[in-house]
Design an enzyme around this catalytic site. Structure first.
Site, PDB file in Angstrom:
ATOM      1  N   LYS A  13       0.783  -0.988   0.069  1.00  0.00           N
ATOM      2  CA  LYS A  13      -0.152  -0.068   0.032  1.00  0.00           C
ATOM      3  C   LYS A  13       1.035   1.212  -0.028  1.00  0.00           C
ATOM      4  O   LYS A  13       0.504   2.349  -0.879  1.00  0.00           O
ATOM      5  CB  LYS A  13      -0.872  -0.025   1.392  1.00  0.00           C
ATOM      6  CG  LYS A  13      -1.844  -1.073   1.462  1.00  0.00           C
ATOM      7  CD  LYS A  13      -2.929  -1.055   2.243  1.00  0.00           C
ATOM      8  CE  LYS A  13      -2.348  -0.865   3.922  1.00  0.00           C
ATOM      9  NZ  LYS A  13      -1.696  -2.110   4.208  1.00  0.00           N
ATOM     10  N   ARG A  88      -9.578   0.628   9.302  1.00  0.00           N
ATOM     11  CA  ARG A  88      -9.042  -0.725   9.373  1.00  0.00           C
ATOM     12  C   ARG A  88     -10.274  -1.256  10.128  1.00  0.00           C
ATOM     13  O   ARG A  88      -9.880  -2.469  10.613  1.00  0.00           O
ATOM     14  CB  ARG A  88      -7.908  -0.375  10.290  1.00  0.00           C
ATOM     15  CG  ARG A  88      -6.591  -1.018   9.430  1.00  0.00           C
ATOM     16  CD  ARG A  88      -5.569  -0.737  10.591  1.00  0.00           C
ATOM     17  NE  ARG A  88      -4.145  -1.381  10.317  1.00  0.00           N
ATOM     18  CZ  ARG A  88      -3.294  -0.546   9.992  1.00  0.00           C
ATOM     19  NH1 ARG A  88      -3.292   0.636   9.399  1.00  0.00           N
ATOM     20  NH2 ARG A  88      -2.075  -1.275   9.739  1.00  0.00           N
ATOM     21  N   ARG A 127      11.927  -5.647   3.981  1.00  0.00           N
ATOM     22  CA  ARG A 127      11.848  -4.579   4.239  1.00  0.00           C
ATOM     23  C   ARG A 127      12.771  -4.072   5.411  1.00  0.00           C
ATOM     24  O   ARG A 127      13.612  -3.085   5.415  1.00  0.00           O
ATOM     25  CB  ARG A 127      10.442  -4.136   4.693  1.00  0.00           C
ATOM     26  CG  ARG A 127      10.200  -2.703   4.933  1.00  0.00           C
ATOM     27  CD  ARG A 127       8.828  -2.184   5.034  1.00  0.00           C
ATOM     28  NE  ARG A 127       7.891  -2.771   6.026  1.00  0.00           N
ATOM     29  CZ  ARG A 127       6.611  -2.399   5.795  1.00  0.00           C
ATOM     30  NH1 ARG A 127       5.914  -2.037   5.087  1.00  0.00           N
ATOM     31  NH2 ARG A 127       5.931  -2.947   7.104  1.00  0.00           N
ATOM     32  N   ARG A 139      11.112  -0.265  11.805  1.00  0.00           N
ATOM     33  CA  ARG A 139       9.989  -0.118  12.623  1.00  0.00           C
ATOM     34  C   ARG A 139       9.936  -1.140  13.694  1.00  0.00           C
ATOM     35  O   ARG A 139      10.192  -2.128  13.552  1.00  0.00           O
ATOM     36  CB  ARG A 139       8.513  -0.403  11.883  1.00  0.00           C
ATOM     37  CG  ARG A 139       8.356   0.964  10.888  1.00  0.00           C
ATOM     38  CD  ARG A 139       7.188   0.684   9.832  1.00  0.00           C
ATOM     39  NE  ARG A 139       5.998  -0.057  10.352  1.00  0.00           N
ATOM     40  CZ  ARG A 139       4.714  -0.124   9.747  1.00  0.00           C
ATOM     41  NH1 ARG A 139       4.705   0.410   8.669  1.00  0.00           N
ATOM     42  NH2 ARG A 139       3.740  -0.565  10.428  1.00  0.00           N
ATOM     43  N   ARG A 150      -0.471  -7.965  13.882  1.00  0.00           N
ATOM     44  CA  ARG A 150      -0.833  -7.314  12.831  1.00  0.00           C
ATOM     45  C   ARG A 150      -1.711  -8.064  11.783  1.00  0.00           C
ATOM     46  O   ARG A 150      -2.648  -7.404  11.405  1.00  0.00           O
ATOM     47  CB  ARG A 150       0.345  -6.293  12.160  1.00  0.00           C
ATOM     48  CG  ARG A 150       0.742  -5.395  12.897  1.00  0.00           C
ATOM     49  CD  ARG A 150       2.225  -4.940  12.601  1.00  0.00           C
ATOM     50  NE  ARG A 150       2.148  -4.578  11.240  1.00  0.00           N
ATOM     51  CZ  ARG A 150       3.593  -4.163  10.515  1.00  0.00           C
ATOM     52  NH1 ARG A 150       4.570  -4.517  10.988  1.00  0.00           N
ATOM     53  NH2 ARG A 150       3.312  -3.389   9.612  1.00  0.00           N
TER      54      ARG A 150
HETATM   55  P1  AMP Z   1       0.541   0.929   9.313  1.00  0.00           P
HETATM   56  O1  AMP Z   1       1.728   1.887   9.241  1.00  0.00           O
HETATM   57  O2  AMP Z   1      -0.570   1.523   8.518  1.00  0.00           O
HETATM   58  O3  AMP Z   1       1.174  -0.594   9.240  1.00  0.00           O
HETATM   59  O4  AMP Z   1      -0.051   1.042  10.822  1.00  0.00           O
HETATM   60  C1  AMP Z   1       1.139   0.623  12.052  1.00  0.00           C
HETATM   61  C2  AMP Z   1       0.253   0.715  13.348  1.00  0.00           C
HETATM   62  O5  AMP Z   1      -0.521   1.830  13.494  1.00  0.00           O
HETATM   63  C3  AMP Z   1      -0.866  -0.534  13.222  1.00  0.00           C
HETATM   64  O6  AMP Z   1      -0.135  -1.674  13.510  1.00  0.00           O
HETATM   65  C4  AMP Z   1      -1.847   0.076  14.462  1.00  0.00           C
HETATM   66  O7  AMP Z   1      -1.450  -0.149  15.527  1.00  0.00           O
HETATM   67  C5  AMP Z   1      -1.688   1.408  14.088  1.00  0.00           C
HETATM   68  N1  AMP Z   1      -2.773   2.117  13.127  1.00  0.00           N
HETATM   69  C6  AMP Z   1      -2.520   2.649  11.908  1.00  0.00           C
HETATM   70  N2  AMP Z   1      -3.525   2.908  11.424  1.00  0.00           N
HETATM   71  C7  AMP Z   1      -4.750   2.574  12.158  1.00  0.00           C
HETATM   72  C8  AMP Z   1      -6.162   2.356  11.993  1.00  0.00           C
HETATM   73  N3  AMP Z   1      -6.767   2.908  11.078  1.00  0.00           N
HETATM   74  N4  AMP Z   1      -6.793   1.987  13.088  1.00  0.00           N
HETATM   75  C9  AMP Z   1      -6.143   1.454  14.299  1.00  0.00           C
HETATM   76  N5  AMP Z   1      -4.910   1.430  14.480  1.00  0.00           N
HETATM   77  C10 AMP Z   1      -3.905   1.939  13.358  1.00  0.00           C
END
Ligand code: AMP
Length: 193
Positions: A13, A88, A127, A139, A150
């Site tokens: 994404k 999400r 990554r 990260r 996740r």
């Molecule tokens: P990402 O960078 O999109 O993989 O997000 C990293 C982490 O941020 C996720 O594992 C969640 O802990 C939190 N997070 C990001 N977006 C959301 C969302 N829309 N709803 C809830 N938690 C989120």
């Protein structure tokens, strides 16, 4: 152009969003990036989110809905945006519908990158290796244990979001296992379908 990009962690994404940003000159609104910035800046939201994110779980709906509600009203998002990592949960998708209605806006497309789950752990590991080779910061949630959480969160809480949009006739699926350029072409095709 107002887009939602759906897909599990490691689906690509972020990579595809960056290409769409360049092509359409609209911002990528990544709740993950915004939350990481809040963690870094030690804001109250960041302090609340850090432990949840490190585990790989989802932060509360109200927190991310609040963040996105403010962000889409900013000037640079006036002509459109790409939502990456939001919504999400179905509750977030419904809250987004309400937000858009209030602003008199509509989504142009919801695109899901479909990927073989077995490939995702290896993609995450790649990554990490690439980031380390560049001397970048890995990260905190890019480790096998948090990644499993996740993926579980994706299966139980985010997969229903695809059904939600499919039910409204808004979902377009793209093969996220194809090479990066081919995925970009497929997204362009989906946008003109
Ligand atoms: P990402 O960078 O999109 O993989 O997000 C990293 C982490 O941020 C996720 O594992 C969640 O802990 C939190 N997070 C990001 N977006 C959301 C969302 N829309 N709803 C809830 N938690 C989120």
């Amino acid at each position: 152009m107002r887009l939602v990009l759906l897909g599990p962690p490691g689906a690509g994404k972020g990579t595809q969003s960056a290409r769409l940003v360049a092509k359409y000159a609209i911002p990528q609104l990544s709740t993950g990036d915004m939350l990481r910035a809040a963690v870094e800046a030690r804001t109250p939201i960041g302090l609340e989110a850090k432990e949840i994110m490190d585990r790989g779980a989802l932060v509360p709906d109200a927190v991310v809905v609040g963040i996105i509600g403010q962000r889409i009203k900013e000037k640079d998002a006036a002509n459109g945006f790409i939502l990456d990592g939001f919504p999400r949960t179905v509750a977030q998708a419904q809250a987004l519908d309400d937000l858009l209605i209030r602003e008199g806006l509509k989504l142009d497309a919801v695109i899901e990158l479909s990927v073989d789950e077995n490939a995702l752990l290896a993609r995450m590991q790649n990554r990490v290796d690439e980031t380390r080779a560049r001397g970048g910061d890995v990260r905190a949630d890019d480790n096998p244990q948090a990644f499993k959480t996740r993926l579980d969160a994706y299966r139980t809480q985010t997969a229903p979001v695809s059904h939600y949009y499919a039910g409204k006739g808004e979902l377009k699926q793209v093969d996220g296992m194809a090479p990066v350029d081919a995925v970009s072409v497929a997204i362009e095709e989906a946008l003109t379908r």
